[in-house]
Design an enzyme around this catalytic site. Structure first.
Site, PDB file in Angstrom:
ATOM      1  N   GLN A  77       0.836  -1.197   0.000  1.00 34.10           N
ATOM      2  CA  GLN A  77       0.000   0.000   0.000  1.00 34.10           C
ATOM      3  C   GLN A  77       0.876   1.255   0.000  1.00 34.10           C
ATOM      4  O   GLN A  77       1.118   1.847   1.049  1.00 34.10           O
ATOM      5  CB  GLN A  77      -0.904  -0.033   1.246  1.00 34.10           C
ATOM      6  CG  GLN A  77      -1.910   1.062   1.319  1.00 34.10           C
ATOM      7  CD  GLN A  77      -3.105   0.789   0.442  1.00 34.10           C
ATOM      8  OE1 GLN A  77      -3.559  -0.328   0.326  1.00 34.10           O
ATOM      9  NE2 GLN A  77      -3.626   1.825  -0.164  1.00 34.10           N
ATOM     10  N   PHE A  78       1.347   1.666  -1.179  1.00 29.71           N
ATOM     11  CA  PHE A  78       2.225   2.832  -1.250  1.00 29.71           C
ATOM     12  C   PHE A  78       1.524   4.102  -0.778  1.00 29.71           C
ATOM     13  O   PHE A  78       2.167   5.044  -0.328  1.00 29.71           O
ATOM     14  CB  PHE A  78       2.812   3.012  -2.654  1.00 29.71           C
ATOM     15  CG  PHE A  78       1.879   3.663  -3.638  1.00 29.71           C
ATOM     16  CD1 PHE A  78       1.918   5.027  -3.843  1.00 29.71           C
ATOM     17  CD2 PHE A  78       0.981   2.897  -4.372  1.00 29.71           C
ATOM     18  CE1 PHE A  78       1.069   5.640  -4.763  1.00 29.71           C
ATOM     19  CE2 PHE A  78       0.132   3.493  -5.284  1.00 29.71           C
ATOM     20  CZ  PHE A  78       0.171   4.866  -5.482  1.00 29.71           C
ATOM     21  N   THR A  79       0.197   4.127  -0.828  1.00 38.68           N
ATOM     22  CA  THR A  79      -0.521   5.347  -0.447  1.00 38.68           C
ATOM     23  C   THR A  79      -0.428   5.643   1.050  1.00 38.68           C
ATOM     24  O   THR A  79      -0.817   6.730   1.473  1.00 38.68           O
ATOM     25  CB  THR A  79      -1.998   5.292  -0.871  1.00 38.68           C
ATOM     26  OG1 THR A  79      -2.632   4.196  -0.226  1.00 38.68           O
ATOM     27  CG2 THR A  79      -2.123   5.150  -2.386  1.00 38.68           C
TER      28      THR A  79
END
Length: 144
Positions: A77-79
């Site tokens: 989950q890069f966000t």
């Protein structure tokens, strides 16, 4: 200094769907971990995060996944490193690029499996639909 980050939810069920196909699913009490990686994260941090997830006492009766063999789903989950302090459009500058992040998310999964965990995963970089029933609700942010 940014560190490897996870948003962890105790779930009674969870699944990850990619292109209409279920790629990970649990139908019992377990954990869903959304994992974010930044530029300076290391394999040692991945191992530390895996140990924390495996031994975190947030299941019913103050048990951990290691106590009861509960399953875990790990989703990249890069966000988690989105920064929306200025303006209305987040920046992703603190998120590590795929060639850095993917091996470290995989390291978390490998370390969990080495500890004895039953681990499902999302698909790195894919458009995923994550379904969950948060149990409690219990949600924690872990920075290691």
């Amino acid at each position: 200094m940014p560190t490897m980050r996870a948003v962890v939810q105790r779930v009674s069920s969870a699944s990850v769907v990619v292109d209409g196909a279920t790629v990970a699913e649990i139908n019992e009490t377990g954990l869903l971990a959304l994992v974010g990686v930044t530029h300076t994260d290391t394999r040692e941090q991945a191992a530390k995060l895996a140990g924390k997830l495996w031994n975190l006492r947030i299941l019913p009766g103050e048990k951990s996944c290691s106590d009861v063999g509960a399953p875990i789903i790990v989703v990249s989950q890069f966000t988690l490193y989105g920064d929306a302090r200025k303006g209305r459009r987040p920046t992703w500058q603190a998120a590590a690029p795929g060639p850095v992040a993917e091996p470290l998310v995989n390291a978390v999964v490998e370390e969990l499996r080495a500890l004895g965990a039953q681990v499902g995963t999302g698909v790195f970089g894919a458009d995923m639909k994550v379904h969950l029933v948060n149990d409690g609700p219990v949600t924690l942010i872990l920075d290691v």
